[in-house]
Design a protein around this motif. Structure first.
Motif, PDB file in Angstrom:
ATOM      1  N   GLY A   1     -13.641 -13.822   2.625  1.00  0.00           N
ATOM      2  CA  GLY A   1     -13.314 -11.876   3.477  1.00  0.00           C
ATOM      3  C   GLY A   1     -11.653 -11.950   3.878  1.00  0.00           C
ATOM      4  O   GLY A   1     -11.483 -10.288   3.319  1.00  0.00           O
ATOM      5  N   TRP A   2     -11.395 -12.271   4.112  1.00  0.00           N
ATOM      6  CA  TRP A   2      -9.998 -12.316   5.099  1.00  0.00           C
ATOM      7  C   TRP A   2      -8.569 -12.056   4.603  1.00  0.00           C
ATOM      8  O   TRP A   2      -8.315 -11.176   3.614  1.00  0.00           O
ATOM      9  CB  TRP A   2      -9.928 -12.815   6.311  1.00  0.00           C
ATOM     10  N   ALA A   3      -9.613 -13.249   3.429  1.00  0.00           N
ATOM     11  CA  ALA A   3      -8.435 -13.687   2.202  1.00  0.00           C
ATOM     12  C   ALA A   3      -8.834 -12.051   1.463  1.00  0.00           C
ATOM     13  O   ALA A   3      -7.190 -12.000   0.735  1.00  0.00           O
ATOM     14  CB  ALA A   3      -9.038 -14.637   2.017  1.00  0.00           C
ATOM     15  N   VAL A   4      -9.907 -11.534   1.090  1.00  0.00           N
ATOM     16  CA  VAL A   4      -9.707 -10.433   0.856  1.00  0.00           C
ATOM     17  C   VAL A   4      -9.248  -8.707   0.898  1.00  0.00           C
ATOM     18  O   VAL A   4      -8.377  -8.599   0.553  1.00  0.00           O
ATOM     19  CB  VAL A   4     -11.492 -10.122   0.300  1.00  0.00           C
ATOM     20  N   ILE A   5      -9.090  -9.371   2.531  1.00  0.00           N
ATOM     21  CA  ILE A   5      -8.513  -8.051   3.321  1.00  0.00           C
ATOM     22  C   ILE A   5      -7.436  -7.973   2.617  1.00  0.00           C
ATOM     23  O   ILE A   5      -6.531  -6.827   2.283  1.00  0.00           O
ATOM     24  CB  ILE A   5      -9.508  -8.288   4.529  1.00  0.00           C
ATOM     25  N   VAL A   6      -6.661  -9.075   3.223  1.00  0.00           N
ATOM     26  CA  VAL A   6      -5.203  -9.069   2.992  1.00  0.00           C
ATOM     27  C   VAL A   6      -4.906  -9.905   1.824  1.00  0.00           C
ATOM     28  O   VAL A   6      -3.581  -9.354   1.433  1.00  0.00           O
ATOM     29  CB  VAL A   6      -4.659 -10.933   3.933  1.00  0.00           C
ATOM     30  N   GLY A   7      -5.292  -9.721   1.334  1.00  0.00           N
ATOM     31  CA  GLY A   7      -4.851 -10.454  -0.267  1.00  0.00           C
ATOM     32  C   GLY A   7      -4.694  -8.616  -0.873  1.00  0.00           C
ATOM     33  O   GLY A   7      -4.283  -8.328  -1.831  1.00  0.00           O
ATOM     34  N   GLY A   8      -5.574  -7.553  -0.609  1.00  0.00           N
ATOM     35  CA  GLY A   8      -5.604  -6.458  -0.711  1.00  0.00           C
ATOM     36  C   GLY A   8      -4.113  -5.494   0.291  1.00  0.00           C
ATOM     37  O   GLY A   8      -3.514  -5.144  -0.777  1.00  0.00           O
ATOM     38  N   MET A   9      -3.932  -5.825   1.213  1.00  0.00           N
ATOM     39  CA  MET A   9      -2.819  -5.674   1.680  1.00  0.00           C
ATOM     40  C   MET A   9      -1.611  -6.489   0.867  1.00  0.00           C
ATOM     41  O   MET A   9      -0.807  -5.382   0.523  1.00  0.00           O
ATOM     42  CB  MET A   9      -2.263  -6.221   3.397  1.00  0.00           C
ATOM     43  N   ALA A  10      -1.271  -7.178   0.949  1.00  0.00           N
ATOM     44  CA  ALA A  10      -0.544  -8.251  -0.620  1.00  0.00           C
ATOM     45  C   ALA A  10      -0.129  -7.094  -1.684  1.00  0.00           C
ATOM     46  O   ALA A  10       1.088  -7.351  -1.852  1.00  0.00           O
ATOM     47  CB  ALA A  10      -0.694  -9.323  -1.030  1.00  0.00           C
ATOM     48  N   ALA A  11      -1.777  -6.550  -2.153  1.00  0.00           N
ATOM     49  CA  ALA A  11      -1.216  -5.922  -3.475  1.00  0.00           C
ATOM     50  C   ALA A  11      -1.155  -4.200  -3.436  1.00  0.00           C
ATOM     51  O   ALA A  11      -0.311  -4.049  -4.298  1.00  0.00           O
ATOM     52  CB  ALA A  11      -2.555  -6.315  -3.929  1.00  0.00           C
ATOM     53  N   LEU A  12      -1.471  -4.028  -2.586  1.00  0.00           N
ATOM     54  CA  LEU A  12      -0.886  -2.626  -1.832  1.00  0.00           C
ATOM     55  C   LEU A  12       0.698  -2.456  -1.570  1.00  0.00           C
ATOM     56  O   LEU A  12       1.413  -1.632  -1.927  1.00  0.00           O
ATOM     57  CB  LEU A  12      -1.567  -2.136  -1.146  1.00  0.00           C
ATOM     58  N   CYS A  13       1.280  -4.056  -0.873  1.00  0.00           N
ATOM     59  CA  CYS A  13       2.571  -4.064  -0.472  1.00  0.00           C
ATOM     60  C   CYS A  13       3.308  -3.988  -1.971  1.00  0.00           C
ATOM     61  O   CYS A  13       4.619  -3.837  -2.156  1.00  0.00           O
ATOM     62  CB  CYS A  13       3.250  -5.257   0.309  1.00  0.00           C
ATOM     63  N   ALA A  14       3.370  -4.804  -2.996  1.00  0.00           N
ATOM     64  CA  ALA A  14       3.875  -5.125  -4.258  1.00  0.00           C
ATOM     65  C   ALA A  14       3.647  -4.142  -4.539  1.00  0.00           C
ATOM     66  O   ALA A  14       4.596  -3.671  -5.306  1.00  0.00           O
ATOM     67  CB  ALA A  14       2.611  -6.318  -5.061  1.00  0.00           C
ATOM     68  N   TYR A  15       3.136  -2.605  -4.595  1.00  0.00           N
ATOM     69  CA  TYR A  15       2.119  -1.934  -5.544  1.00  0.00           C
ATOM     70  C   TYR A  15       4.454  -0.620  -4.994  1.00  0.00           C
ATOM     71  O   TYR A  15       4.482  -0.145  -5.584  1.00  0.00           O
ATOM     72  CB  TYR A  15       1.367  -1.097  -5.784  1.00  0.00           C
ATOM     73  N   GLU A  16       3.423  -0.704  -3.431  1.00  0.00           N
ATOM     74  CA  GLU A  16       4.319   0.577  -2.810  1.00  0.00           C
ATOM     75  C   GLU A  16       5.873   0.033  -2.924  1.00  0.00           C
ATOM     76  O   GLU A  16       6.807   0.817  -2.871  1.00  0.00           O
ATOM     77  CB  GLU A  16       3.786   0.763  -1.715  1.00  0.00           C
ATOM     78  N   PHE A  17       5.927  -1.293  -3.061  1.00  0.00           N
ATOM     79  CA  PHE A  17       7.682  -1.717  -2.176  1.00  0.00           C
ATOM     80  C   PHE A  17       8.364  -1.631  -3.816  1.00  0.00           C
ATOM     81  O   PHE A  17       9.894  -2.471  -3.561  1.00  0.00           O
ATOM     82  CB  PHE A  17       7.722  -2.895  -1.739  1.00  0.00           C
ATOM     83  N   PHE A  18       7.366  -2.180  -4.851  1.00  0.00           N
ATOM     84  CA  PHE A  18       8.292  -2.460  -6.328  1.00  0.00           C
ATOM     85  C   PHE A  18       8.250  -1.778  -7.335  1.00  0.00           C
ATOM     86  O   PHE A  18       8.997  -1.584  -7.903  1.00  0.00           O
ATOM     87  CB  PHE A  18       8.297  -4.389  -6.055  1.00  0.00           C
ATOM     88  N   ILE A  19       7.422  -1.322  -7.414  1.00  0.00           N
ATOM     89  CA  ILE A  19       6.148  -0.593  -9.220  1.00  0.00           C
ATOM     90  C   ILE A  19       7.009   0.820  -7.921  1.00  0.00           C
ATOM     91  O   ILE A  19       7.569   1.573  -8.857  1.00  0.00           O
ATOM     92  CB  ILE A  19       4.923  -1.019  -9.126  1.00  0.00           C
ATOM     93  N   ALA A  20       5.668   1.847  -6.957  1.00  0.00           N
ATOM     94  CA  ALA A  20       6.715   2.615  -6.696  1.00  0.00           C
ATOM     95  C   ALA A  20       7.305   3.019  -5.956  1.00  0.00           C
ATOM     96  O   ALA A  20       7.252   4.566  -5.462  1.00  0.00           O
ATOM     97  CB  ALA A  20       4.794   3.647  -6.116  1.00  0.00           C
ATOM     98  N   PHE A  21       8.775   2.308  -5.514  1.00  0.00           N
ATOM     99  CA  PHE A  21       9.427   2.663  -4.725  1.00  0.00           C
ATOM    100  C   PHE A  21      10.786   3.567  -4.937  1.00  0.00           C
ATOM    101  O   PHE A  21      10.318   3.794  -6.315  1.00  0.00           O
ATOM    102  CB  PHE A  21       9.954   1.645  -4.242  1.00  0.00           C
TER     103      PHE A  21
END
Length: 64
Positions: free
Chosen positions: A38-58
């Motif tokens: 459960g925590w892995a899914v939550i933190v994995g979602g945070m990692a995916a959001l960071c990857a998108y915001e910081f490298f794709i939509a930056f």
């Protein structure tokens, strides 16, 4: 709605964006290793959001 204000000067250096995203990915791996899916899914979602915001939509530099 923006969760992370990517225009803030704190996020301008690449090494900070890589460090934040990498930390979230390591945390996800740790939670999976501990069996906390459960925590892995939550933190994995945070990692995916960071990857998108910081490298794709930056935002690109306006100065160039």
């Amino acid at each position: 709605m923006k969760i992370v204000d990517t225009r803030h000067p704190f996020y301008r250096p690449l090494w900070r964006r890589v460090a934040i995203t990498g930390f979230c990915m390591l945390w996800t791996a740790f939670e999976l290793w501990q069996g906390n899916h459960g925590w892995a899914v939550i933190v994995g979602g945070m990692a995916a959001l960071c990857a998108y915001e910081f490298f794709i939509a930056f935002p690109k530099d306006d100065d160039a």
